[in-house]
Design a protein around this motif. Structure first.
Motif, PDB file in Angstrom:
ATOM      1  N   GLN A 175      -9.540  -7.786  15.331  1.00 40.61           N
ATOM      2  CA  GLN A 175     -10.113  -7.026  14.218  1.00 40.61           C
ATOM      3  C   GLN A 175      -9.279  -7.183  12.948  1.00 40.61           C
ATOM      4  OE1 GLN A 175     -13.036  -5.616  14.036  1.00 40.61           O
ATOM      5  NE2 GLN A 175     -13.406  -6.249  16.149  1.00 40.61           N
ATOM      6  N   LEU A 176      -7.957  -7.152  13.078  1.00 39.28           N
ATOM      7  CA  LEU A 176      -7.102  -7.334  11.906  1.00 39.28           C
ATOM      8  C   LEU A 176      -7.233  -8.755  11.360  1.00 39.28           C
ATOM      9  CD1 LEU A 176      -4.983  -6.161  10.010  1.00 39.28           C
ATOM     10  CD2 LEU A 176      -3.219  -6.873  11.652  1.00 39.28           C
ATOM     11  N   TYR A 177      -7.310  -9.729  12.270  1.00 38.86           N
ATOM     12  CA  TYR A 177      -7.476 -11.132  11.874  1.00 38.86           C
ATOM     13  C   TYR A 177      -8.787 -11.322  11.103  1.00 38.86           C
ATOM     14  CZ  TYR A 177      -8.438 -16.141  12.613  1.00 38.86           C
ATOM     15  OH  TYR A 177      -8.758 -17.461  12.449  1.00 38.86           O
ATOM     16  N   LEU A 178      -9.890 -10.761  11.626  1.00 43.59           N
ATOM     17  CA  LEU A 178     -11.180 -10.887  10.949  1.00 43.59           C
ATOM     18  C   LEU A 178     -11.165 -10.186   9.595  1.00 43.59           C
ATOM     19  CD1 LEU A 178     -13.687 -10.364  13.904  1.00 43.59           C
ATOM     20  CD2 LEU A 178     -13.260 -12.476  12.649  1.00 43.59           C
ATOM     21  N   PHE A 179     -10.527  -9.025   9.530  1.00 46.56           N
ATOM     22  CA  PHE A 179     -10.461  -8.294   8.265  1.00 46.56           C
ATOM     23  C   PHE A 179      -9.761  -9.127   7.194  1.00 46.56           C
ATOM     24  CE2 PHE A 179      -7.721  -5.630   5.552  1.00 46.56           C
ATOM     25  CZ  PHE A 179      -8.699  -4.978   4.824  1.00 46.56           C
ATOM     26  N   LEU A 180      -8.613  -9.686   7.530  1.00 44.94           N
ATOM     27  CA  LEU A 180      -7.860 -10.466   6.547  1.00 44.94           C
ATOM     28  C   LEU A 180      -8.574 -11.772   6.208  1.00 44.94           C
ATOM     29  CD1 LEU A 180      -4.234  -9.914   7.907  1.00 44.94           C
ATOM     30  CD2 LEU A 180      -5.261  -8.898   5.860  1.00 44.94           C
ATOM     31  N   ALA A 181      -9.119 -12.436   7.225  1.00 45.72           N
ATOM     32  CA  ALA A 181      -9.760 -13.728   6.979  1.00 45.72           C
ATOM     33  C   ALA A 181     -11.056 -13.583   6.190  1.00 45.72           C
ATOM     34  CB  ALA A 181     -10.026 -14.433   8.308  1.00 45.72           C
ATOM     35  N   MET A 182     -11.778 -12.468   6.386  1.00 48.81           N
ATOM     36  CA  MET A 182     -13.042 -12.252   5.673  1.00 48.81           C
ATOM     37  C   MET A 182     -12.837 -11.573   4.323  1.00 48.81           C
ATOM     38  SD  MET A 182     -15.513 -13.413   7.646  1.00 48.81           S
ATOM     39  CE  MET A 182     -17.043 -12.562   7.318  1.00 48.81           C
ATOM     40  N   LEU A 183     -11.603 -11.213   4.012  1.00 49.02           N
ATOM     41  CA  LEU A 183     -11.323 -10.504   2.762  1.00 49.02           C
ATOM     42  C   LEU A 183     -11.804 -11.271   1.525  1.00 49.02           C
ATOM     43  CD1 LEU A 183      -9.978  -8.061   1.397  1.00 49.02           C
ATOM     44  CD2 LEU A 183      -7.809  -9.289   1.502  1.00 49.02           C
ATOM     45  N   PRO A 184     -11.532 -12.586   1.392  1.00 49.62           N
ATOM     46  CA  PRO A 184     -12.024 -13.293   0.195  1.00 49.62           C
ATOM     47  C   PRO A 184     -13.541 -13.283   0.076  1.00 49.62           C
ATOM     48  CG  PRO A 184     -10.290 -14.561   1.270  1.00 49.62           C
ATOM     49  CD  PRO A 184     -10.650 -13.454   2.206  1.00 49.62           C
ATOM     50  N   ILE A 228     -10.035   0.606   5.765  1.00 50.21           N
ATOM     51  CA  ILE A 228      -9.963   1.141   7.128  1.00 50.21           C
ATOM     52  C   ILE A 228     -10.879   0.369   8.074  1.00 50.21           C
ATOM     53  CG2 ILE A 228      -9.363   3.451   6.330  1.00 50.21           C
ATOM     54  CD1 ILE A 228     -12.275   4.263   6.908  1.00 50.21           C
ATOM     55  N   ALA A 229     -11.437  -0.762   7.605  1.00 56.79           N
ATOM     56  CA  ALA A 229     -12.399  -1.517   8.410  1.00 56.79           C
ATOM     57  C   ALA A 229     -11.846  -1.953   9.770  1.00 56.79           C
ATOM     58  CB  ALA A 229     -12.903  -2.723   7.623  1.00 56.79           C
ATOM     59  N   GLY A 282      -8.411   8.388   5.012  1.00 51.13           N
ATOM     60  CA  GLY A 282      -7.925   7.018   4.875  1.00 51.13           C
ATOM     61  C   GLY A 282      -8.005   6.536   3.442  1.00 51.13           C
ATOM     62  N   ALA A 283      -7.759   5.234   3.267  1.00 48.87           N
ATOM     63  CA  ALA A 283      -7.717   4.658   1.921  1.00 48.87           C
ATOM     64  C   ALA A 283      -9.104   4.392   1.357  1.00 48.87           C
ATOM     65  CB  ALA A 283      -6.907   3.362   1.945  1.00 48.87           C
ATOM     66  N   GLY A 284     -10.128   4.214   2.223  1.00 49.15           N
ATOM     67  CA  GLY A 284     -11.487   3.997   1.748  1.00 49.15           C
ATOM     68  C   GLY A 284     -11.683   2.623   1.137  1.00 49.15           C
ATOM     69  N   LEU A 285     -12.603   2.555   0.170  1.00 49.88           N
ATOM     70  CA  LEU A 285     -12.971   1.282  -0.434  1.00 49.88           C
ATOM     71  C   LEU A 285     -11.984   0.868  -1.515  1.00 49.88           C
ATOM     72  CD1 LEU A 285     -16.848   1.665  -0.807  1.00 49.88           C
ATOM     73  CD2 LEU A 285     -15.651   0.095   0.711  1.00 49.88           C
ATOM     74  N   PHE A 286     -11.690  -0.426  -1.531  1.00 49.53           N
ATOM     75  CA  PHE A 286     -10.886  -1.019  -2.591  1.00 49.53           C
ATOM     76  C   PHE A 286     -11.796  -1.956  -3.380  1.00 49.53           C
ATOM     77  CE2 PHE A 286      -8.418  -4.770  -3.967  1.00 49.53           C
ATOM     78  CZ  PHE A 286      -7.600  -4.148  -4.901  1.00 49.53           C
TER      79      PHE A 286
END
Length: 756
Positions: free
Chosen positions: A369-378, A390-391, A449-453
């Motif tokens: 989940q952390l890997y997908l979050f970072l990789a899909m960030l762009p 918090i995704a 949590g931090a919510g949307l950025f």
């Protein structure tokens, strides 16, 4: 064709995203065919050959779409047309109903029908059902939406859906009832869910998870899932389809074991794969055949064909071929964010699966989940200008719950419900209960949590971020984590603040309304909030967040007309304001408890970072005037430049201003009342002496703003006009000395906006 060939063909179609204008597809195709012939001897030419052929295929379809749009001469004219309802009706704004239709024939001479293209219409509620043919009297216009940083691009989405016109229904008469279809079945399932939704609103989420029908989901739940970063789960994708297909195949396998006589002529082992594929296709059609669903079906079909032919399916070959086949079938889907997110997520999961990792299954699931979050960030920042922080945690909870418990309950309710109604409804009820508990947890997480950025990076920052993340996430033996740190520098310094004495102004493309953002080096002011909640949330708030504004020093609401205050409630809920200034007591909004409130009065003034702000109206003589004429008029002045924001003032307020003794001269004038016939009197223009006028109005609005007579008045006075209708959101940078930089968000960026 080899994997590089499939990938090159898909990449050629994807080049549509970068084109400001469409090239001649015939020349591109000829060049591709020539290279393909030469590649028979020179193999290295195969990749560029397929790239050019893919580009030609995409350009041909894009040009056909643009030519199928309703001619401009027919916009706004009443048309009578026979049309078939396609898909499911859905709620629209102001209690109206939205439908998608396929036009069949029209009595209007000279109007070309767009073939297999659709029209998106809204009208008063009626018993519109999929497949029915209606005689409709409609008023149409070309697809047109707000074009603003971080805002949803309606025009691009409609193009990916093949919609060539939008409009309103004036009259409707049923001509012929449709036959049974999968969409009519989907509508019947919605109708079975509606009593549950009244009692348990989360059942609308369950309906979306079962059939892909989101029409009954309220805005609060959509916003909650978006804030938590799990809105992608509402799309019917691989796990849902495969779960249903495996369940059907498993049931038949069980039947074959219990009643082998039924399968004596053809053993179950010989046709289990076709059954699996047929079940997946059936459920994919029930789910509305969205892009994630089609990706799953194509990949499954390729795997089944490989298995039936005795070959082992290579995962990457299947992915590249599925990508190319989906784009071959629907080239304009390259403009849909869901297309890239769906294929991108599958590719990343395959990459993750190819990397050996240690740890328990729970740790590996959390790591994925952390890997997908970072990789899909762009991709998230590119398409939406926002990402939920918090995704990873929300997905780690929601995916197992929905996949293991909710979806099986929904499928069980569907399969047993027609034979045993109460059992089916019970399954759906308990699925809704589980979703209620999930919503409670998500609400707690988004609150604490931090919510949307929010951030829409420029090309340099986006490329730097993508490369840095690729280096960080690569296998340990390939990772270059120290150099990746330096690639983040363009990201950190991507949003320089204005210098002292500089002013940035954005006239936002909110449609028929007004919203202007002014920010100096350390202060921000919002003047009006647009015509409704959608504009307030998706345009105004998205712009503020994307610009790095997390608090407003002043929110000025010029007057109470909804085209100026309709988005105020959303803005106030989304961002705190230190002070709220208005010319009349609030009606459609309620200022936050943290905000100081005061009436807008002539003579108020303040200075921010070398920029002087001065209220020039309403004065005492306008105390009993109509709401428009009591608009708060704001004069902004810096070294060598000045701006006048006028709200909806009309001739009486203009005359009062002329007699007030105020210095009204301004280099930039935001046109009073959107350029209506009741404003911009010659005496007022002579007093202001603007070098530039700005119109904020909606495309083909019912008021006819800006009025042709007023446009001619400005032209005669040699005052150039900018317009949000033609240019989208307009960004201006005012520097000391009077230099003005201008950026338009509509013109010059994409081919579908540069075509006439």
């Amino acid at each position: 064709m080899s994997n590089p060939g499939w990938a090159a063909f898909a990449a050629g179609i994807s080049l549509l995203l970068l084109l400001p204008f469409l090239p001649d597809e015939s020349y591109v195709a000829l060049a591709g065919l020539a290279l393909l012939v030469l590649s028979l001897r020179l193999r290295f030419l195969r990749v560029p050959a397929w790239l050019l052929l893919g580009l030609a295929w995409g350009v041909w379809h894009a040009r056909a779409y643009l030519e199928d749009r309703i001619p401009q001469a027919w916009e706004g004219r009443p048309l009578t047309v026979e049309a078939r309802i396609v898909g499911l009706p859905h709620p629209s704004a102001h209690g109206r109903l939205g439908i998608r239709v396929l036009p069949l024939r029209t009595s209007s001479q000279g109007l070309p029908l767009p073939g297999a293209r659709y029209w998106e219409l809204t009208g008063e509620p009626a018993d519109f059902r999929p497949g029915d043919v209606w005689v409709l009297t409609v008023s149409l216009k070309r697809p047109h939406g707000s074009v603003s940083p971080n805002a949803f691009d309606l025009e691009e989405w409609l193009m990916s859906e093949g919609v060539t016109a939008t409009g309103t229904i004036r009259q409707a008469r049923l001509l012929k009832a449709g036959n049974w279809s999968m969409d009519r079945w989907r509508l019947s399932i919605r109708e079975r869910f509606q009593p549950l939704i009244i009692d348990k609103p989360d059942a609308a989420i369950a309906l979306s998870l079962l059939t892909g029908d989101r029409a009954e989901i309220d805005d609060d739940r959509l916003r909650l899932y978006q804030s938590a970063g799990i809105s992608h789960l509402l799309a019917i994708s691989g796990p849902h389809v495969l779960l249903f297909a495996v369940a059907v195949a498993g049931a038949l396998r069980w039947l074959a074991g219990r009643r082998p006589v039924l399968f004596r002529r053809m053993p179950f082992q010989r046709w289990q794969w076709p059954v699996l594929l047929a079940a997946a296709i059936a459920y994919g059609c029930l789910a509305g055949a969205s892009l994630p669903t089609m990706r799953t079906l194509v990949m499954l079909a390729l795997c089944v064909l490989a298995r039936m032919s005795g070959r082992e399916a290579d995962a990457w070959s299947v992915l590249w071929r599925a990508l190319a086949l989906v784009l071959f079938w629907q080239p304009l889907s390259v403009h849909a964010a869901g297309f890239w997110l769906s294929f991108g997520a599958v590719a990343l999961i395959m990459l993750w699966g190819g990397i050996r990792r240690r740890g328990s299954a729970l740790m590996q699931a959390a790591g994925l989940q952390l890997y997908l979050f970072l990789a899909m960030l762009p991709l998230g920042l590119l398409f939406f200008g926002q990402v939920s922080l918090i995704a990873p945690l929300a997905n780690a909870v929601a995916i197992p719950l929905i996949s293991v418990l909710v979806v099986p309950l929904l499928l069980a309710g569907l399969m047993v419900g027609y034979g045993w109604h109460h059992a089916g409804m019970a399954c759906w009820y308990w699925a809704g209960c589980l979703l209620e508990r999930l919503d409670d947890l998500l609400a707690w997480m988004t609150t604490h949590g931090a919510g949307l950025f929010y951030w829409r990076p420029g090309p340099v920052a986006l490329i730097s971020l993508s490369l840095a993340l690729a280096m960080f996430l690569a296998p340990r033996r390939l990772a270059l984590r120290a150099p990746a740190t330096f690639l983040l520098l363009p990201v950190v310094f991507a949003r320089p603040l204005p210098e002292r004495g500089e002013l940035r102004m954005a006239v936002l493309d909110v449609g028929q309304g007004l919203s202007v953002v002014l920010h100096t080096r350390s202060h921000s002011l919002l003047y009006d909030t647009g015509p409704g909640p959608l504009a307030g949330r998706d345009v105004v708030l998205s712009y503020l967040y994307g610009a790095g504004i997390r608090r407003l020093d002043r929110l000025v609401l010029s007057h109470n007309d909804l085209d100026h205050t309709g988005g105020a409630a959303e803005v106030i809920r989304g961002i705190p304001a230190s002070e709220v200034v208005y010319s009349a007591l609030p009606e459609a909004y309620r200022p936050g408890l943290e905000s100081r409130q005061q009436f807008c009065r002539q003579g108020q003034h303040w200075d921010w970072d070398g920029i002087r702000f001065r209220v020039v109206s309403p004065g005492p003589s306008l105390a009993g005037a109509a709401d428009n004429n009591r608009s708060c008029v704001l004069h902004v002045q810096g070294e060598g430049f000045s701006i006048l924001l006028t709200g909806d003032i009309e001739t009486p307020a203009e005359q009062a201003l002329l007699g007030s003794g105020e210095d009204l001269r301004a280099d930039v004038l935001v046109l009073p009342h959107h350029g209506s016939n009741t404003s911009s009197s010659p005496a007022f223009l002579q007093a202001v002496q603007p070098r530039l006028g700005i119109v904020s109005a909606g495309y083909r609005n019912r008021f006819g703003h800006p009025a042709a007579r007023i446009v001619e008045r400005y032209r005669s006075a040699r005052i150039p006009l900018d317009s949000t209708i033609l240019s989208g959101t307009l960004d201006y940078r005012f520097a000391p000395g009077g230099h003005i930089d201008r950026e338009s968000w509509r013109t010059g960026r994409h081919y579908w906006r540069n075509s006439s």
